[in-house]
Design a protein around this motif. Structure first.
Motif, mmCIF file in Angstrom:
data_model
loop_
_atom_site.group_PDB
_atom_site.id
_atom_site.type_symbol
_atom_site.label_atom_id
_atom_site.label_comp_id
_atom_site.label_asym_id
_atom_site.label_seq_id
_atom_site.Cartn_x
_atom_site.Cartn_y
_atom_site.Cartn_z
ATOM 1 N N PHE A 1 0.809 -1.222 0.000
ATOM 2 C CA PHE A 1 0.000 0.000 0.000
ATOM 3 C C PHE A 1 0.840 1.268 0.000
ATOM 4 O O PHE A 1 0.373 2.332 -0.353
ATOM 5 C CB PHE A 1 -0.930 -0.004 1.218
ATOM 6 C CG PHE A 1 -1.943 -1.113 1.187
ATOM 7 C CD1 PHE A 1 -2.883 -1.189 0.176
ATOM 8 C CD2 PHE A 1 -1.936 -2.098 2.163
ATOM 9 C CE1 PHE A 1 -3.815 -2.212 0.138
ATOM 10 C CE2 PHE A 1 -2.861 -3.131 2.129
ATOM 11 C CZ PHE A 1 -3.802 -3.186 1.114
ATOM 12 N N GLY A 2 2.092 1.186 0.440
ATOM 13 C CA GLY A 2 2.948 2.367 0.419
ATOM 14 C C GLY A 2 3.359 2.797 1.805
ATOM 15 O O GLY A 2 2.837 2.308 2.824
ATOM 16 N N PRO A 3 4.315 3.731 1.886
ATOM 17 C CA PRO A 3 4.817 4.207 3.185
ATOM 18 C C PRO A 3 3.684 4.751 4.057
ATOM 19 O O PRO A 3 2.751 5.392 3.581
ATOM 20 C CB PRO A 3 5.796 5.320 2.789
ATOM 21 C CG PRO A 3 6.194 4.986 1.388
ATOM 22 C CD PRO A 3 4.986 4.374 0.751
ATOM 23 N N GLY A 4 3.775 4.472 5.352
ATOM 24 C CA GLY A 4 2.790 5.007 6.283
ATOM 25 C C GLY A 4 1.543 4.171 6.435
ATOM 26 O O GLY A 4 0.651 4.513 7.213
ATOM 27 N N VAL A 5 1.446 3.067 5.706
ATOM 28 C CA VAL A 5 0.268 2.200 5.777
ATOM 29 C C VAL A 5 0.701 0.839 6.299
ATOM 30 O O VAL A 5 1.690 0.278 5.837
ATOM 31 C CB VAL A 5 -0.404 2.042 4.406
ATOM 32 C CG1 VAL A 5 -1.607 1.111 4.500
ATOM 33 C CG2 VAL A 5 -0.817 3.397 3.858
ATOM 34 N N GLY A 6 -0.061 0.297 7.246
ATOM 35 C CA GLY A 6 0.276 -1.010 7.790
ATOM 36 C C GLY A 6 1.459 -0.911 8.731
ATOM 37 O O GLY A 6 1.951 0.183 9.051
ATOM 38 N N SER A 7 1.915 -2.053 9.214
ATOM 39 C CA SER A 7 3.063 -2.075 10.112
ATOM 40 C C SER A 7 3.682 -3.457 10.102
ATOM 41 O O SER A 7 3.135 -4.402 9.537
ATOM 42 C CB SER A 7 2.641 -1.721 11.541
ATOM 43 O OG SER A 7 1.964 -2.819 12.147
ATOM 44 N N THR A 8 4.833 -3.562 10.754
ATOM 45 C CA THR A 8 5.476 -4.862 10.854
ATOM 46 C C THR A 8 4.749 -5.771 11.830
ATOM 47 O O THR A 8 5.076 -6.954 11.946
ATOM 48 C CB THR A 8 6.941 -4.695 11.298
ATOM 49 O OG1 THR A 8 6.972 -3.998 12.555
ATOM 50 C CG2 THR A 8 7.729 -3.922 10.258
ATOM 51 N N HIS A 9 3.775 -5.226 12.565
ATOM 52 C CA HIS A 9 3.000 -6.026 13.511
ATOM 53 C C HIS A 9 1.694 -6.523 12.913
ATOM 54 O O HIS A 9 0.976 -7.283 13.553
ATOM 55 C CB HIS A 9 2.704 -5.204 14.773
ATOM 56 C CG HIS A 9 3.934 -4.725 15.477
ATOM 57 N ND1 HIS A 9 4.808 -5.591 16.115
ATOM 58 C CD2 HIS A 9 4.455 -3.480 15.630
ATOM 59 C CE1 HIS A 9 5.813 -4.898 16.641
ATOM 60 N NE2 HIS A 9 5.622 -3.627 16.354
ATOM 61 N N GLY A 10 1.373 -6.104 11.695
ATOM 62 C CA GLY A 10 0.143 -6.587 11.090
ATOM 63 C C GLY A 10 -0.435 -5.621 10.079
ATOM 64 O O GLY A 10 -0.175 -4.414 10.131
ATOM 65 N N MET A 11 -1.244 -6.173 9.170
ATOM 66 C CA MET A 11 -1.806 -5.369 8.075
ATOM 67 C C MET A 11 -3.296 -5.605 7.864
ATOM 68 O O MET A 11 -3.848 -5.180 6.862
ATOM 69 C CB MET A 11 -1.067 -5.688 6.770
ATOM 70 C CG MET A 11 0.345 -5.184 6.696
ATOM 71 S SD MET A 11 1.101 -5.649 5.119
ATOM 72 C CE MET A 11 -0.010 -4.876 3.951
ATOM 73 N N ILE A 12 -3.969 -6.272 8.782
ATOM 74 C CA ILE A 12 -5.361 -6.604 8.538
ATOM 75 C C ILE A 12 -6.229 -5.354 8.388
ATOM 76 O O ILE A 12 -7.173 -5.342 7.599
ATOM 77 C CB ILE A 12 -5.912 -7.526 9.653
ATOM 78 C CG1 ILE A 12 -7.286 -8.062 9.271
ATOM 79 C CG2 ILE A 12 -5.931 -6.803 10.991
ATOM 80 C CD1 ILE A 12 -7.320 -8.874 8.018
ATOM 81 N N GLY A 13 -5.904 -4.281 9.111
ATOM 82 C CA GLY A 13 -6.688 -3.045 9.004
ATOM 83 C C GLY A 13 -6.674 -2.476 7.592
ATOM 84 O O GLY A 13 -7.735 -2.276 6.981
ATOM 85 N N PRO A 14 -5.499 -2.176 7.015
ATOM 86 C CA PRO A 14 -5.452 -1.677 5.646
ATOM 87 C C PRO A 14 -6.044 -2.646 4.620
ATOM 88 O O PRO A 14 -6.664 -2.213 3.649
ATOM 89 C CB PRO A 14 -3.950 -1.470 5.401
ATOM 90 C CG PRO A 14 -3.367 -1.269 6.742
ATOM 91 C CD PRO A 14 -4.168 -2.123 7.664
ATOM 92 N N VAL A 15 -5.860 -3.954 4.832
ATOM 93 C CA VAL A 15 -6.429 -4.929 3.896
ATOM 94 C C VAL A 15 -7.944 -4.846 3.909
ATOM 95 O O VAL A 15 -8.594 -4.817 2.855
ATOM 96 C CB VAL A 15 -5.952 -6.353 4.246
ATOM 97 C CG1 VAL A 15 -6.759 -7.402 3.474
ATOM 98 C CG2 VAL A 15 -4.473 -6.508 3.930
ATOM 99 N N ARG A 16 -8.553 -4.779 5.093
ATOM 100 C CA ARG A 16 -10.011 -4.669 5.175
ATOM 101 C C ARG A 16 -10.495 -3.359 4.559
ATOM 102 O O ARG A 16 -11.520 -3.334 3.874
ATOM 103 C CB ARG A 16 -10.464 -4.776 6.638
ATOM 104 C CG ARG A 16 -10.524 -6.198 7.151
ATOM 105 C CD ARG A 16 -11.249 -6.293 8.482
ATOM 106 N NE ARG A 16 -10.572 -5.577 9.546
ATOM 107 C CZ ARG A 16 -10.248 -6.110 10.730
ATOM 108 N NH1 ARG A 16 -10.552 -7.367 10.998
ATOM 109 N NH2 ARG A 16 -9.642 -5.393 11.646
ATOM 110 N N ASP A 17 -9.760 -2.269 4.805
ATOM 111 C CA ASP A 17 -10.136 -0.980 4.217
ATOM 112 C C ASP A 17 -10.147 -1.063 2.692
ATOM 113 O O ASP A 17 -11.063 -0.557 2.028
ATOM 114 C CB ASP A 17 -9.167 0.112 4.661
ATOM 115 C CG ASP A 17 -9.315 0.474 6.132
ATOM 116 O OD1 ASP A 17 -10.368 0.123 6.724
ATOM 117 O OD2 ASP A 17 -8.389 1.096 6.693
ATOM 118 N N ALA A 18 -9.120 -1.696 2.133
ATOM 119 C CA ALA A 18 -9.016 -1.817 0.673
ATOM 120 C C ALA A 18 -10.171 -2.634 0.107
ATOM 121 O O ALA A 18 -10.776 -2.267 -0.913
ATOM 122 C CB ALA A 18 -7.682 -2.451 0.301
ATOM 123 N N LEU A 19 -10.494 -3.737 0.764
ATOM 124 C CA LEU A 19 -11.580 -4.591 0.278
ATOM 125 C C LEU A 19 -12.929 -3.891 0.395
ATOM 126 O O LEU A 19 -13.754 -3.968 -0.523
ATOM 127 C CB LEU A 19 -11.589 -5.911 1.053
ATOM 128 C CG LEU A 19 -10.324 -6.781 0.925
ATOM 129 C CD1 LEU A 19 -10.462 -8.053 1.759
ATOM 130 C CD2 LEU A 19 -10.037 -7.123 -0.525
#
Length: 537
Positions: free
Chosen positions: A254-272
């Motif tokens: 998704f690019g800098p500032g999105v998600g983290s090394t601890h998890g990405m479920i939030g941005p993935v759900r937002d995208a879907l």
């Protein structure tokens, strides 16, 4: 608009004279009656179309399959991934990438720009491996495009040749599903239109012979959803008449500032969720169902497991568990991951975290752990196998003898020693040695205490033939003679193949058995079919 349960009726100012006399009406036509009749007919036709569209959408919704999982495999990546093995790939469905334009001829389909389909049959045994997936009850999907290389519709501008280029892998591998992964510079208005027209033509060609081709369009997304170019690509497909099975969303990078090394479920759900709103409108306008549920049923999601290309993005196992809950609750059609090649941790002794690799995930995990999590989706099929850990098929009783002329590799021989990587043919199937073995039949049932040293590649496919050895010495040497004494270093030809004398010999002909026996008097000066690169000879 005429509702489904209503009929439009012309309004009368007064009762006509014939209605009170009980007599049939006179045969009269007036301009008013003609206009009214045509109006009612047109409205009825429009209503019928709407009813058909609604009934199709309703019927489709009532027969929706449960969400299923199909991982991607990078077919051309080294080391070759054994996607045909139930041990290496326990699920039945698999997306094989990527078919793209060949580097030298843009209208020729190739694997990764390098292997033609014929070359892939030889170097990668791809025909046999795909046939093996199907024999185990699996359903392989051919994926076109991908992030790298030139997608066919971008490189090939001839409409007829483009349609043939897409159709060739479908017919060669006998698949009923394709995936069009369109990213980056391959996502252009001109190529979108060419691609849509070609795929629509291919679906019609196949339908004429009773075959159905499922088509998925795979597109990148941001946390807000599809880009304008992505939405345009979907509309081009629908406008061209493509029967689109669904849109698969690349929820990653998704690019800098999105998600983290601890998890990405939030941005993935937002995208879907963002793409769902866009596609609900697009699908509804095309008559594919306007409800939120209908849109979800035509959406898939693909994530990049572990460390993503963006340094601060890492898709974890906890993300995976939460994602399958989201998929099941919303009724998405499919879930995929990039890739099976990467579903293991980096490092042989301890996990190397944060590593970006094509062959490992960059997080701490057990082998195939993401696959096992995602395969919990209820629509996922498993690869049929005789035992949970078998890489081979049961021994065939009284099997017909193998035909060397129709075998791409040497026939297995109980007296020969086979090093790791060597390929042989046995009972009409291709096998590859996992480690050194001698006397162990490739199709002998595996024992838990002594697993088979052979990996099943797949069946001999129609049209297979013996391959010629690759000569390492093309010199003009004398033919071997039983009456001649040969000293170390002498070179001869035997059965049209070159050999080198390892030591003094007399009346000892070079062995034509493959592989050559270590320590024999004569060293082959050629590479035998199936012999691994770098084998000690």
């Amino acid at each position: 608009m005429v509702k489904d349960d209503e009929q439009a009726k012309p309004e009368m100012a007064h009762e006509p004279e014939w209605a009170t006399l009980g007599e049939p009406p006179p045969r009269q036509l007036s301009l008013l009656r003609i206009v009214v009749f045509l109006t009612v007919l047109a409205m009825g036709a429009a209503g019928a179309v709407l009813v058909i569209k609604r009934s199709r959408a309703t019927a489709a919704a009532s027969t929706r399959a449960a969400p299923w999982f199909a991982p991607y495999v990078d077919v051309t990546l080294t080391p070759t991934y054994a996607f045909q093995s139930p041990v290496a790939n326990p699920v039945g469905n698999v997306a094989l990438g990527f078919v793209v334009a060949r580097n030298s001829t843009s209208c020729t389909p190739s694997w990764g720009g390098y292997y033609t389909l014929d070359a892939a049959a030889g170097a990668l045994n791809l025909d046999a491996r795909i046939a093996q997936v199907k024999a185990q009850g699996g359903s392989p999907t051919i994926s076109f495009g991908g992030q790298a290389n030139t997608e066919l519709a971008v490189g090939c501008t001839d409409a007829k040749q483009l349609a043939e280029a897409y159709l060739e892998p479908v017919q060669r591998y006998h698949v009923d599903s394709i995936d069009l992964d369109i990213e980056g510079s391959n996502l252009t208005a001109a190529s979108d239109a060419r691609r849509a027209t070609a795929i629509a033509a291919d679906q019609k060609t196949l339908a004429a012979s009773g075959q159905r081709l499922g088509v998925w369009l795979t597109l990148p997304v941001s946390t807000a959803g599809l880009t304008a170019a992505g939405i345009a690509a979907v509309k081009d497909m629908l406008d061209a008449g493509v029967e689109l099975q669904g849109v698969n969303l690349l929820a990653m990078d998704f690019g800098p500032g999105v998600g983290s090394t601890h998890g990405m479920i939030g941005p993935v759900r937002d995208a879907l969720n963002g793409a769902h709103g866009q596609l609900q409108s697009t699908f509804g306008a095309a008559g594919l169902g306007s409800s939120a549920a209908a849109a979800w049923h035509r959406i898939g999601a693909t994530v990049m497991i572990g460390q993503n290309d963006i340094a601060n993005e890492r898709f974890t196992l906890d993300d995976a568990r939460q994602l399958i809950t989201f998929v099941a609750q919303n009724g998405l059609a499919r879930l995929s991951m990039w890739s099976l090649n990467r579903d293991s941790e980096c490092g042989s002794v301890f996990a190397q975290v944060g590593v970006l690799s094509n062959t490992c995930s960059g997080i701490a995990q057990t082998p195939l752990q993401f696959t096992h999590v995602f395969s919990q989706l209820p629509g996922t099929s498993t690869a049929r196998t005789q035992t949970a850990q078998a890489d081979t098929v049961p021994q065939v009783a009284q099997a017909p003898p193998d035909n060397p002329a129709a075998s791409p590799y040497p026939i297995w021989d109980a007296t020969s020693g086979y090093v790791a990587g060597y390929k042989v043919v046995w009972h009409r199937s291709i096998y590859q040695a996992k480690w050194f073995s001698q006397g162990a039949a490739p199709d002998a049932p595996a024992q838990s205490s002594a697993p088979s040293p052979w990996l099943l590649i797949g069946p001999i496919t129609p049209g297979a033939h013996a391959r010629k050895p690759e000569l390492l010495d093309t010199g003009n040497h004398p033919t071997w003679s039983a009456s001649t004494v040969y000293r170390q270093g002498a070179r001869v030809m035997y059965k049209d193949l070159p050999y080198l004398a390892r030591y003094y010999s007399h009346a000892q002909p070079p062995s034509s058995a493959l592989p050559a026996q270590a320590g024999a008097a004569w060293q082959p000066l050629f590479t035998a079919p199936g012999e691994p690169a770098g084998a000690v000879r």
